[in-house]
Design a protein around this motif. Structure first.
Motif, mmCIF file in Angstrom:
data_model
loop_
_atom_site.group_PDB
_atom_site.id
_atom_site.type_symbol
_atom_site.label_atom_id
_atom_site.label_comp_id
_atom_site.label_asym_id
_atom_site.label_seq_id
_atom_site.Cartn_x
_atom_site.Cartn_y
_atom_site.Cartn_z
ATOM 1 N N GLU A 188 0.451 6.835 10.347
ATOM 2 C CA GLU A 188 -0.510 5.779 10.634
ATOM 3 C C GLU A 188 0.129 4.407 10.451
ATOM 4 O O GLU A 188 -0.280 3.622 9.599
ATOM 5 C CB GLU A 188 -1.741 5.932 9.730
ATOM 6 C CG GLU A 188 -2.451 7.266 9.921
ATOM 7 C CD GLU A 188 -3.597 7.452 8.944
ATOM 8 O OE1 GLU A 188 -4.763 7.422 9.377
ATOM 9 O OE2 GLU A 188 -3.319 7.616 7.741
ATOM 10 N N LYS A 189 1.083 4.087 11.283
ATOM 11 C CA LYS A 189 1.866 2.867 11.119
ATOM 12 C C LYS A 189 1.006 1.613 11.212
ATOM 13 O O LYS A 189 1.226 0.647 10.480
ATOM 14 C CB LYS A 189 2.973 2.830 12.166
ATOM 15 C CG LYS A 189 3.933 1.658 11.988
ATOM 16 C CD LYS A 189 5.111 1.770 12.936
ATOM 17 C CE LYS A 189 6.074 0.610 12.730
ATOM 18 N NZ LYS A 189 7.235 0.699 13.648
ATOM 19 N N ASN A 190 0.035 1.600 12.051
ATOM 20 C CA ASN A 190 -0.785 0.402 12.227
ATOM 21 C C ASN A 190 -1.862 0.256 11.156
ATOM 22 O O ASN A 190 -2.479 -0.804 11.035
ATOM 23 C CB ASN A 190 -1.454 0.430 13.607
ATOM 24 C CG ASN A 190 -0.431 0.311 14.726
ATOM 25 O OD1 ASN A 190 0.602 -0.328 14.561
ATOM 26 N ND2 ASN A 190 -0.732 0.932 15.864
ATOM 27 N N ARG A 191 -2.084 1.325 10.403
ATOM 28 C CA ARG A 191 -3.147 1.275 9.388
ATOM 29 C C ARG A 191 -2.732 0.458 8.178
ATOM 30 O O ARG A 191 -3.557 -0.214 7.550
ATOM 31 C CB ARG A 191 -3.510 2.700 8.958
ATOM 32 C CG ARG A 191 -4.543 2.760 7.841
ATOM 33 C CD ARG A 191 -4.775 4.191 7.395
ATOM 34 N NE ARG A 191 -5.610 4.240 6.194
ATOM 35 C CZ ARG A 191 -5.834 5.337 5.480
ATOM 36 N NH1 ARG A 191 -5.310 6.496 5.868
ATOM 37 N NH2 ARG A 191 -6.592 5.284 4.405
ATOM 38 N N PHE A 192 -1.465 0.492 7.843
ATOM 39 C CA PHE A 192 -1.009 -0.103 6.584
ATOM 40 C C PHE A 192 -0.314 -1.437 6.850
ATOM 41 O O PHE A 192 0.903 -1.510 7.008
ATOM 42 C CB PHE A 192 -0.083 0.869 5.844
ATOM 43 C CG PHE A 192 -0.734 2.187 5.561
ATOM 44 C CD1 PHE A 192 -1.754 2.288 4.629
ATOM 45 C CD2 PHE A 192 -0.352 3.331 6.258
ATOM 46 C CE1 PHE A 192 -2.370 3.497 4.368
ATOM 47 C CE2 PHE A 192 -0.960 4.537 6.009
ATOM 48 C CZ PHE A 192 -1.979 4.627 5.059
ATOM 49 N N SER A 231 -0.419 9.522 3.320
ATOM 50 C CA SER A 231 -0.719 9.659 4.739
ATOM 51 C C SER A 231 0.470 10.206 5.520
ATOM 52 O O SER A 231 0.333 11.111 6.354
ATOM 53 C CB SER A 231 -1.130 8.295 5.309
ATOM 54 O OG SER A 231 -1.224 8.321 6.716
ATOM 55 N N THR A 232 1.660 9.665 5.249
ATOM 56 C CA THR A 232 2.849 10.080 5.987
ATOM 57 C C THR A 232 3.185 11.538 5.699
ATOM 58 O O THR A 232 3.496 12.316 6.613
ATOM 59 C CB THR A 232 4.032 9.171 5.628
ATOM 60 O OG1 THR A 232 3.674 7.812 5.890
ATOM 61 C CG2 THR A 232 5.265 9.533 6.445
ATOM 62 N N ALA A 236 0.165 4.988 1.783
ATOM 63 C CA ALA A 236 1.016 5.225 2.953
ATOM 64 C C ALA A 236 1.861 6.478 2.764
ATOM 65 O O ALA A 236 2.092 7.240 3.719
ATOM 66 C CB ALA A 236 1.897 4.010 3.218
ATOM 67 N N LYS A 278 0.423 12.187 9.381
ATOM 68 C CA LYS A 278 -0.464 11.345 10.195
ATOM 69 C C LYS A 278 0.276 10.204 10.901
ATOM 70 O O LYS A 278 -0.137 9.750 11.959
ATOM 71 C CB LYS A 278 -1.573 10.765 9.316
ATOM 72 C CG LYS A 278 -2.490 11.832 8.742
ATOM 73 C CD LYS A 278 -3.603 11.210 7.892
ATOM 74 C CE LYS A 278 -4.529 12.269 7.330
ATOM 75 N NZ LYS A 278 -5.612 11.668 6.505
ATOM 76 N N GLU A 295 -9.449 3.892 -2.677
ATOM 77 C CA GLU A 295 -8.184 3.748 -1.955
ATOM 78 C C GLU A 295 -7.468 2.439 -2.258
ATOM 79 O O GLU A 295 -6.265 2.307 -2.041
ATOM 80 C CB GLU A 295 -8.424 3.848 -0.444
ATOM 81 C CG GLU A 295 -8.762 5.256 0.031
ATOM 82 C CD GLU A 295 -8.761 5.352 1.541
ATOM 83 O OE1 GLU A 295 -8.754 4.288 2.202
ATOM 84 O OE2 GLU A 295 -8.748 6.484 2.059
ATOM 85 N N GLU A 332 0.827 -1.218 0.000
ATOM 86 C CA GLU A 332 0.000 0.000 0.000
ATOM 87 C C GLU A 332 0.861 1.268 0.000
ATOM 88 O O GLU A 332 0.572 2.245 0.707
ATOM 89 C CB GLU A 332 -0.949 0.013 1.200
ATOM 90 C CG GLU A 332 -1.912 -1.165 1.221
ATOM 91 C CD GLU A 332 -2.912 -1.078 2.361
ATOM 92 O OE1 GLU A 332 -3.779 -0.180 2.302
ATOM 93 O OE2 GLU A 332 -2.802 -1.892 3.296
#
Length: 524
Positions: free
Chosen positions: A129-133, A122-123, A119, A127, A271, A115
Motif C-alpha cells: 500500500e505505497k500510497n497509503r503511508f 501491511s507490506t 507499513a 498488500k 493505528e 508510520e
C-alpha cells in the motif's frame, strides 16, 4: 566484610566488581516480598533494577542496610522517604542508559513520522500500500522537549543534527545551558502551541503527573505527534485516546505506561499508536553500563564513604571523600559537643565554614554536624536522615561560608539556639587532627577524647586543686587538662579528658565546688 544482595537480574560484571573490591555478594533474584523481608536484615547493601520493591516493610526489616543502588534511572520502586527516615542512602545510575533511552526516543519519533510499524505489517501481509503511508519529514520541524536534563539534552543534540528546531520547557534549564544545547527555552503553553513533535523527558512527580492532559492537548497544534520514553503517567492515557480518535493528535509512541506490565491499555489497537515494552534502556551496552556503575557506587559508599548519584543525601565524590574524612570527624565532634550541652528546646543551628574547608563540598559536613547534635536523643540518626529529622522537629538549619581570612587556615563554627545560645569552633592540626579552639568566645586548644568533663567556673585561685582532688578521690585518672578564660577573674572553662566514664555522683560533686556553674560529662 560488608555484604551486598543482588535481587534483580544484573550483568555478571557487577558481581566481578563487588568481589574485586572485597565485598561479599549474594545473588537471589525473583524473591517474593516476604522472602526478601526474611533475609534483608543480613545485608549492608542492596542492588536492584525495577522488579524488586523496596517498601517501608522491607526497610523496617533491613537492620544493617546502608545503601540501595538502582541500576537505572527510575526509583519508583523504592520508598525514598522511608529509606531516608531509616538512614538508608538511595542511589541510581542516571547516565548509564541515557544514550540508549535518547536513541529510543529518536527511533520512536522517526517511526511516527513515517508510520513504519503499520507499513511493515501491511507490506508483510502482501498488500503493498505505497500510497497509503504518506509520512512527514523531521527536517525543519519543531521538536518540543518537556524536560531538558541528561536524556533530554542528548535528544536535543540528535534532533539538532537532524536539522530540527528544538524548543524546551524545563524550570531548571538556565538560559546559558539552553544556548549551549541549541535549545530555545520556552514556557509550557508556548511549547504546546508551537511543537510539531513533543518528547517527554521528566521524572514523574506531583507536578508532572498528567502534564499532558485534555486541557494541555487542546493547546497543541492539530497533527502534533507525541513520544513518551520517560515515565508512565506523564500523559493522561484516556485524554490521549480521545485526541487520537479526533485527529487532534496525529500519532503517539509510548515506551512507558501507567500500569506495567501493560497487558491491556486504552491506547492499544489504535493505528495511530506505537508501543514498545519499556525498552528505553534495553541494549547490551546500557545493561552493562548501569550494572558496572551501581556496583562501583555501592562499593565506594560502603568502603570509603563516597556518595555518587544519591537521591536523598549530598554527593561526595571518590576524590572528595579522603579530603572530607578528617572534617567529618571534626563535624561529628562539634555537633556532639553542643548536642550534649543543650538541655532542651533546640530551635536553630548555624554551621559556619572559613578558610580551606569553605572551598570544599560542605553539605555532607552539615549533615554530620546534625547527626552528632541529634544523636543524644536518637540512636538511629545518621548523616542520611539527620537533615530530615531536624526538619521534622522544626529546627532551622543554616550553612554559611566565609571568604575572609581568619586566625586559622581552616575553621568550623557551630552555633545552636536552645535553652541558651551556645557556640564552639574547631580546626584541623596538620590537616588531620580535629581540635576545639574556641568555646563561648573563650580560646582553648583541646583534642577530644572518648571521655571528657566540661566545666564552666569563676576564674579564682584554688579551683584546679579542688577539681583534681574530687576526681582523685573518686579514682578517676586525668589524661589531659585544658583551660581557657575570658580575662583574669572572669568566666573560665575547663575541659578534662579522663580514662573512663564519669559517674553522675562525681559530676554532682564537681558541680558543688565553689564557683562552678556547670559540670557536664561528655562522651565522644
Amino acid at each position: 566484610m560488608v555484604k551486598v544482595l543482588i535481587s534483580d537480574e544484573l550483568s555478571p560484571a557487577a558481581v566481578d566488581i563487588f568481589k574485586s573490591r572485597g565485598v561479599e555478594v549474594d545473588i537471589k533474584t525473583g524473591l517474593k516480598p516476604d522472602e526478601l523481608i526474611a533475609i534483608i536484615g543480613d545485608y549492608d547493601g542492596l542492588a536492584i533494577r525495577s522488579a524488586t520493591k523496596v517498601t517501608a516493610k522491607v526497610l523496617e526489616a533491613a537492620r544493617k542496610l546502608k545503601v540501595v543502588g538502582r541500576a537505572g534511572i527510575g526509583v519508583d520502586n523504592v520508598d525514598i522517604p522511608a529509606a531516608t527516615g531509616r538512614g538508608v542512602c538511595v542511589m541510581n545510575t542516571p547516565f548509564g542508559n541515557s544514550i540508549t533511552t535518547a536513541e529510543h526516543a529518536i527511533a520512536m519519533m522517526m517511526a511516527l513520522a513515517r508510520e513504519i510499524p503499520l507499513a511493515d505489517r501491511s507490506t508483510q501481509a502482501g498488500k503493498w500500500e505505497k500510497n497509503r503511508f504518506m509520512g512527514v519529514e523531521l527536517y525543519g520541524k519543531t521538536l518540543g522537549l518537556i524536560g531538558c536534563g541528561n536524556i533530554g539534552s542528548i535528544v536535543a543534540d540528535r534532533a539538532v543534527g537532524l536539522k530540527m528546531r528544538v524548543i524546551g520547557y524545563d524550570p531548571f534549564l538556565t538560559p546559558e545551558r539552553a544556548t549551549s544545547l541549541g535549545i530555545e527555552k520556552v514556557e509550557l503553553d508556548e511549547l504546546l502551541a508551537r511543537a510539531d513533535f513533543i518528547s517527554l523527558h521528566t521524572p514523574l512527580t506531583d507536578q508532572t503527573r498528567n502534564i499532558l492532559d485534555a486541557k494541555a492537548l487542546a493547546k497543541c497544534k492539530t497533527g502534533v505527534r507525541i513520544v513518551n520514553c520517560a515515565r508512565g503517567g506523564l500523559v493522561n492515557e484516556d485524554d490521549l485516546k480521545a485526541a487520537l480518535d479526533s485527529g487532534k493528535v496525529a500519532g503517539a509512541a509510548f515506551d512507558v505506561f501507567v500500569t506495567e506490565p501493560a497487558k491491556e491499555n486504552v491506547l492499544f489497537g489504535n493505528e495511530r499508536f506505537i508501543a514498545t515494552p519499556h525498552l528505553g534502556a534495553s541494549t547490551n551496552e546500557a545493561q552493562e553500563n548501569v550494572a558496572l556503575q551501581v556496583a562501583e557506587q555501592i562499593s565506594d559508599y560502603l568502603l570509603s564513604g563516597a556518595v555518587t548519584n544519591a537521591l536523598n543525601m549530598p554527593s561526595v565524590s571518590a576524590e572528595d571523600a579522603p579530603k572530607l574524612r578528617p572534617y567529618m570527624k571534626l563535624a561529628e565532634q562539634l555537633g556532639s559537643f553542643v548536642g550534649q550541652l543543650a538541655e532542651a528546646n533546640l530551635t536553630k543551628v548555624m554551621i559556619e565554614y572559613e578558610g580551606h574547608v569553605a572551598t570544599l563540598n560542605t553539605r555532607p559536613l552539615t549533615a554530620i554536624v546534625l547527626e552528632g547534635l541529634l544523636r543524644r536523643q536518637l540512636d538511629s540518626v545518621n548523616m542520611v536522615n539527620a537533615p530530615l529529622v531536624a526538619k521534622e522537629r522544626n529546627i532551622e538549619v543554616s550553612e554559611v561560608k566565609h571568604d575572609r581570612e581568619g586566625d586559622y587556615q581552616t575553621l568550623m563554627k557551630v552555633t545552636i539556639h536552645a535553652d541558651k545560645v551556645r557556640h564552639l569552633s574547631g580546626t584541623l592540626f596538620a590537616n588531620k587532627n580535629p581540635r576545639v579552639v574556641e568555646i563561648k568566645g573563650i580560646d582553648i586548644d583541646a583534642e577530644l577524647g572518648p571521655n571528657m568533663l566540661y566545666v564552666t567556673n569563676e576564674d579564682k585561685p584554688g579551683f584546679i586543686g579542688r577539681l583534681g582532688t574530687v576526681l582523685g578521690d573518686a579514682g578517676i585518672n586525668i589524661a589531659t587538662f585544658h583551660l581557657g578564660r575570658a580575662s583574669a577573674g572572669d568566666d573560665a572553662i575547663c575541659l578534662v579528658e579522663v580514662d573512663g566514664p564519669i559517674p553522675a555522683e562525681v559530676a554532682a560533686r564537681v558541680k558543688a565546688i565553689p564557683g562552678v556553674r556547670q559540670a557536664t560529662p561528655l562522651k565522644f
